[in-house]
Write a protein that holds these residues in place. Structure first.
Motif, PDB file in Angstrom:
ATOM      1  N   ILE A  95      91.901  24.766-109.575  1.00 17.73           N
ATOM      2  CA  ILE A  95      92.875  23.943-108.845  1.00 17.73           C
ATOM      3  C   ILE A  95      93.941  24.885-108.316  1.00 17.73           C
ATOM      4  CG2 ILE A  95      94.581  22.090-109.029  1.00 17.73           C
ATOM      5  CD1 ILE A  95      92.959  21.005-111.410  1.00 17.73           C
ATOM      6  N   SER A  96      94.040  25.000-107.001  1.00 18.56           N
ATOM      7  CA  SER A  96      95.012  25.931-106.422  1.00 18.56           C
ATOM      8  C   SER A  96      96.096  25.189-105.640  1.00 18.56           C
ATOM      9  CB  SER A  96      94.317  26.955-105.518  1.00 18.56           C
ATOM     10  OG  SER A  96      95.243  27.927-105.084  1.00 18.56           O
ATOM     11  N   ASP A  97      97.333  25.530-105.981  1.00 19.28           N
ATOM     12  CA  ASP A  97      98.511  25.037-105.277  1.00 19.28           C
ATOM     13  C   ASP A  97      98.632  25.911-104.025  1.00 19.28           C
ATOM     14  OD1 ASP A  97     101.062  24.368-104.485  1.00 19.28           O
ATOM     15  OD2 ASP A  97     102.009  24.775-106.420  1.00 19.28           O
ATOM     16  N   ARG A  98      98.108  25.431-102.914  1.00 23.48           N
ATOM     17  CA  ARG A  98      97.970  26.103-101.616  1.00 23.48           C
ATOM     18  C   ARG A  98      96.761  27.036-101.578  1.00 23.48           C
ATOM     19  NH1 ARG A  98     102.164  24.965 -98.393  1.00 23.48           N
ATOM     20  NH2 ARG A  98     104.266  24.766 -99.200  1.00 23.48           N
ATOM     21  N   PHE A  99      96.231  27.169-100.347  1.00 23.32           N
ATOM     22  CA  PHE A  99      95.143  28.123-100.044  1.00 23.32           C
ATOM     23  C   PHE A  99      95.153  28.358 -98.532  1.00 23.32           C
ATOM     24  CE2 PHE A  99      90.459  29.122 -99.599  1.00 23.32           C
ATOM     25  CZ  PHE A  99      90.458  30.272-100.360  1.00 23.32           C
ATOM     26  N   ALA A 100      94.011  28.581 -97.939  1.00 22.20           N
ATOM     27  CA  ALA A 100      93.945  29.016 -96.532  1.00 22.20           C
ATOM     28  C   ALA A 100      94.545  28.011 -95.543  1.00 22.20           C
ATOM     29  CB  ALA A 100      92.497  29.301 -96.154  1.00 22.20           C
ATOM     30  N   ASP A 101      94.528  26.713 -95.878  1.00 20.42           N
ATOM     31  CA  ASP A 101      95.112  25.732 -94.942  1.00 20.42           C
ATOM     32  C   ASP A 101      96.597  26.003 -94.714  1.00 20.42           C
ATOM     33  OD1 ASP A 101      92.704  24.353 -94.597  1.00 20.42           O
ATOM     34  OD2 ASP A 101      93.078  23.090 -96.348  1.00 20.42           O
ATOM     35  N   SER A 102      97.276  26.553 -95.727  1.00 18.81           N
ATOM     36  CA  SER A 102      98.697  26.878 -95.543  1.00 18.81           C
ATOM     37  C   SER A 102      98.873  27.941 -94.465  1.00 18.81           C
ATOM     38  CB  SER A 102      99.320  27.373 -96.860  1.00 18.81           C
ATOM     39  OG  SER A 102      99.593  26.288 -97.714  1.00 18.81           O
ATOM     40  N   THR A 103      97.988  28.941 -94.432  1.00 21.45           N
ATOM     41  CA  THR A 103      98.099  29.965 -93.377  1.00 21.45           C
ATOM     42  C   THR A 103      97.771  29.349 -92.019  1.00 21.45           C
ATOM     43  OG1 THR A 103      97.261  31.511 -95.024  1.00 21.45           O
ATOM     44  CG2 THR A 103      97.487  32.346 -92.804  1.00 21.45           C
ATOM     45  N   ARG A 104      96.741  28.483 -92.002  1.00 21.03           N
ATOM     46  CA  ARG A 104      96.387  27.831 -90.727  1.00 21.03           C
ATOM     47  C   ARG A 104      97.595  27.086 -90.163  1.00 21.03           C
ATOM     48  NH1 ARG A 104      91.107  26.400 -93.666  1.00 21.03           N
ATOM     49  NH2 ARG A 104      89.663  27.843 -92.690  1.00 21.03           N
ATOM     50  N   VAL A 105      98.335  26.422 -91.042  1.00 23.17           N
ATOM     51  CA  VAL A 105      99.439  25.599 -90.550  1.00 23.17           C
ATOM     52  C   VAL A 105     100.737  26.411 -90.411  1.00 23.17           C
ATOM     53  CG1 VAL A 105     100.910  23.616 -91.067  1.00 23.17           C
ATOM     54  CG2 VAL A 105      98.439  23.447 -91.373  1.00 23.17           C
TER      55      VAL A 105
END
Ligand code: ADP
Ligand code: TYD
Length: 208
Positions: A95-105
């Motif tokens: 379970i990760s609090d943030r991942f690649a979608d954060s960089t996308r956005v």
């Protein structure tokens, strides 16, 4: 959720309640006997945590968007190699609090139109998507007051201000539409337990 690893991420604007929900989901699944790795980005491995300090502290203008993309991706690659992939290989739930979608956005949409660069680098260096992503959606003004109230010293991104957070919110909603198979938008402007119940139901539905 039978056998094999499962990779779950939480995404959303600063202060939307991601860490709270990631922790609660980890507790719920642990109480059901699952082996859980609760982790976060930027960070989640010793080297990646060092890079985190460079990113979340200091002046908003400290890094150009391009440098940020490189630093976040370097931290993510370390996190993936040392924490995420080994845990998934041994059948754990990550379970990760943030991942690649954060960089996308954050880097790809809200700060500069660099989504193409983010996607290219992701494909080259990361190449892995979560099985399930929760996008905790909420009003930026409320989330911002929650986030800044923490005084964590890690406020570099919060310091970009409200219009930035509004662009992020829209960016995450657009992302959910782009990846409907793995993304679930959750209304974060409710009591903690109501949100946690929705999250748990979605995980169990995915596992059925
Ligand atoms: P994030 O990880 O998205 O930045 P946190 O989980 O750290 O958000 O939550 C930010 C702050 O808001 C914390 O002080 C937390 O206790 C509080 N909080 C989290 N979820 C809720 C909620 N549903 N209602 C009210 N306060 C919340
Ligand atoms: P985080 O610790 O999750 O902050 P918060 O609890 O306030 O949501 O993440 C630190 C900051 O880094 C956050 O403002 C979002 C930003 N960030 C990016 O800009 N790009 C990324 O790829 C990641 C993972 C985080």
């Amino acid at each position: 959720m039978t056998g094999g690893g499962l990779f779950i991420t939480f995404e959303g604007i600063d202060g939307s309640g991601k860490s709270t929900q990631a922790r609660l989901l980890a507790e719920h699944l642990r109480s059901q006997g699952r082996d859980i790795v609760l982790t976060r980005e930027p960070g989640g491995a010793p080297g990646a945590e060092e890079i985190r300090k460079l990113l979340v502290e200091g002046e908003p203008a400290r890094w150009s968007p391009e440098c940020e993309i490189l630093l976040f991706t370097a931290a993510r690659r370390d996190h993936l190699e040392r924490t995420i992939l080994p845990a998934l290989a041994s059948g754990k739930v990550v379970i990760s609090d943030r991942f690649a979608d954060s960089t996308r956005v954050y880097q790809g949409v809200a700060r500069a139109g660099l989504r193409g660069l983010v996607d290219k680098l992701h494909k080259l260096m990361i190449g892995r998507e979560p099985d399930l992503t929760f996008i905790i959606d909420m009003d930026p003004e409320q989330a911002l007051s929650r986030g800044l109230a923490r005084q964590s010293g890690e406020d570099r991104f919060e310091d970009f201000g409200l219009p930035f957070q509004q662009a992020l919110r829209q960016g995450f909603l657009d992302l959910a539409a782009e990846f409907p198979a793995r993304c679930r938008v959750i209304d974060g402007n409710r009591p903690v337990d109501a949100i946690a119940a929705d999250v748990l139901a979605a995980v169990q539905e995915g596992a059925a």
